[in-house]
Design an enzyme around this catalytic site. Sequence first.
Site, PDB file in Angstrom:
ATOM      1  N   PHE A  97      -0.623  -1.658   6.349  1.00  0.00           N
ATOM      2  CA  PHE A  97      -2.070  -1.735   6.519  1.00  0.00           C
ATOM      3  C   PHE A  97      -2.668  -2.745   5.555  1.00  0.00           C
ATOM      4  O   PHE A  97      -2.449  -2.657   4.340  1.00  0.00           O
ATOM      5  CB  PHE A  97      -2.681  -0.349   6.284  1.00  0.00           C
ATOM      6  CG  PHE A  97      -4.138  -0.242   6.591  1.00  0.00           C
ATOM      7  CD1 PHE A  97      -4.569   0.130   7.852  1.00  0.00           C
ATOM      8  CD2 PHE A  97      -5.089  -0.486   5.616  1.00  0.00           C
ATOM      9  CE1 PHE A  97      -5.918   0.240   8.144  1.00  0.00           C
ATOM     10  CE2 PHE A  97      -6.441  -0.380   5.889  1.00  0.00           C
ATOM     11  CZ  PHE A  97      -6.855  -0.017   7.162  1.00  0.00           C
ATOM     12  N   SER A 127       4.998   1.543   4.984  1.00  0.00           N
ATOM     13  CA  SER A 127       3.643   2.066   4.914  1.00  0.00           C
ATOM     14  C   SER A 127       3.103   2.318   6.324  1.00  0.00           C
ATOM     15  O   SER A 127       3.738   3.031   7.095  1.00  0.00           O
ATOM     16  CB  SER A 127       2.757   1.101   4.117  1.00  0.00           C
ATOM     17  OG  SER A 127       1.546   1.709   3.748  1.00  0.00           O
ATOM     18  N   MET A 128       1.958   1.730   6.708  1.00  0.00           N
ATOM     19  CA  MET A 128       1.480   1.901   8.081  1.00  0.00           C
ATOM     20  C   MET A 128       2.473   1.333   9.080  1.00  0.00           C
ATOM     21  O   MET A 128       2.589   1.842  10.213  1.00  0.00           O
ATOM     22  CB  MET A 128       0.127   1.225   8.275  1.00  0.00           C
ATOM     23  CG  MET A 128      -0.406   1.347   9.700  1.00  0.00           C
ATOM     24  SD  MET A 128      -1.777   0.226  10.056  1.00  0.00           S
ATOM     25  CE  MET A 128      -0.928  -1.343  10.210  1.00  0.00           C
ATOM     26  N   ASP A 171       4.431   6.043  -6.275  1.00  0.00           N
ATOM     27  CA  ASP A 171       3.738   5.304  -5.217  1.00  0.00           C
ATOM     28  C   ASP A 171       2.252   5.587  -5.361  1.00  0.00           C
ATOM     29  O   ASP A 171       1.820   6.736  -5.230  1.00  0.00           O
ATOM     30  CB  ASP A 171       4.257   5.760  -3.848  1.00  0.00           C
ATOM     31  CG  ASP A 171       3.739   4.912  -2.691  1.00  0.00           C
ATOM     32  OD1 ASP A 171       2.631   4.365  -2.798  1.00  0.00           O
ATOM     33  OD2 ASP A 171       4.451   4.810  -1.671  1.00  0.00           O
ATOM     34  N   HIS A 212       4.902   1.052  -4.383  1.00  0.00           N
ATOM     35  CA  HIS A 212       4.745   1.155  -2.931  1.00  0.00           C
ATOM     36  C   HIS A 212       5.391  -0.004  -2.168  1.00  0.00           C
ATOM     37  O   HIS A 212       6.129   0.208  -1.205  1.00  0.00           O
ATOM     38  CB  HIS A 212       3.259   1.234  -2.579  1.00  0.00           C
ATOM     39  CG  HIS A 212       2.992   1.393  -1.116  1.00  0.00           C
ATOM     40  ND1 HIS A 212       3.352   2.521  -0.417  1.00  0.00           N
ATOM     41  CD2 HIS A 212       2.417   0.548  -0.209  1.00  0.00           C
ATOM     42  CE1 HIS A 212       3.013   2.367   0.863  1.00  0.00           C
ATOM     43  NE2 HIS A 212       2.443   1.195   1.010  1.00  0.00           N
TER      44      HIS A 212
END
Length: 262
Positions: A30, A98-99, A207, A237
């Site tokens: 994202f 992530s996303m 994270d 992250h």
Amino acid sequence: MPLMPGAEPFEKLVDSPAGRRVGVLLSHGFSGTPASMRPWADALVEAGHSVLVPRLPGHGTRWQDMNLTRWQDWYAELERALRRLLDHCDQVVLGGMSMGGTLAIRLTEQYGPHGPAPLGDRLVGTMLINPSLATERKDAVLLPLAQRFIGSFPGIAGDIAKPGIEEIAYDRLPLKAAFSLRELWALARNDLGRFTSPLLLFQSATDHVVEAVSSRILLGGVGSDDVSHHLLTRSFHVATLDYDAPYIFQTSVRWIEQRTRG
């Protein structure tokens, strides 16, 4: 709209012996760009695989463009890339961070053995790095209202432990797009039982973007009996650009090789 330098999509289709053509579809996160996935993509290409890293709609230009897109737009871009890989390769592997991991989960739910459009043994499995499925942030309850009146919050980019490394991403968090991501989370969580393909999960112990609850939900909900879970102790992250990146790349190459022999 001009692209941010380094935000270009990546594509490398390689020729391999018949019956051994493996393609990997990687998705960035994202507000990020394909640049965060490029080192991983290069390692997979070096191992002999075809790799596509699309630039998701609304990303890599300016944060306002993201607020004009929704999760369906990002997902459709990955579906197009998946079809392209299937035209060239015998088998495919999905991957995301992530996303991008959320989107890869959704693709697996749709195209895995128990999805509505199963690919059979052509889908080797799914590799995820710090995928997002939920949040425990207290201010998240304000998002439905805030996204109607506020364009963005401070950004989430650059969560990297290694000094001197910068992520090419927006410095703002587009709220309308973030609200749409929540809708994707709900769909992905509800259908985790369909996720029965092999799973390779990398999770950062520290994270500052995606909390550990997302990995707990994933591991507690998937129906796969082939799950490899690796804890990254040195990276934040954006682990593909961090200290544990070589470990991620080597482990994923071995994981794919073990599941595509013969």
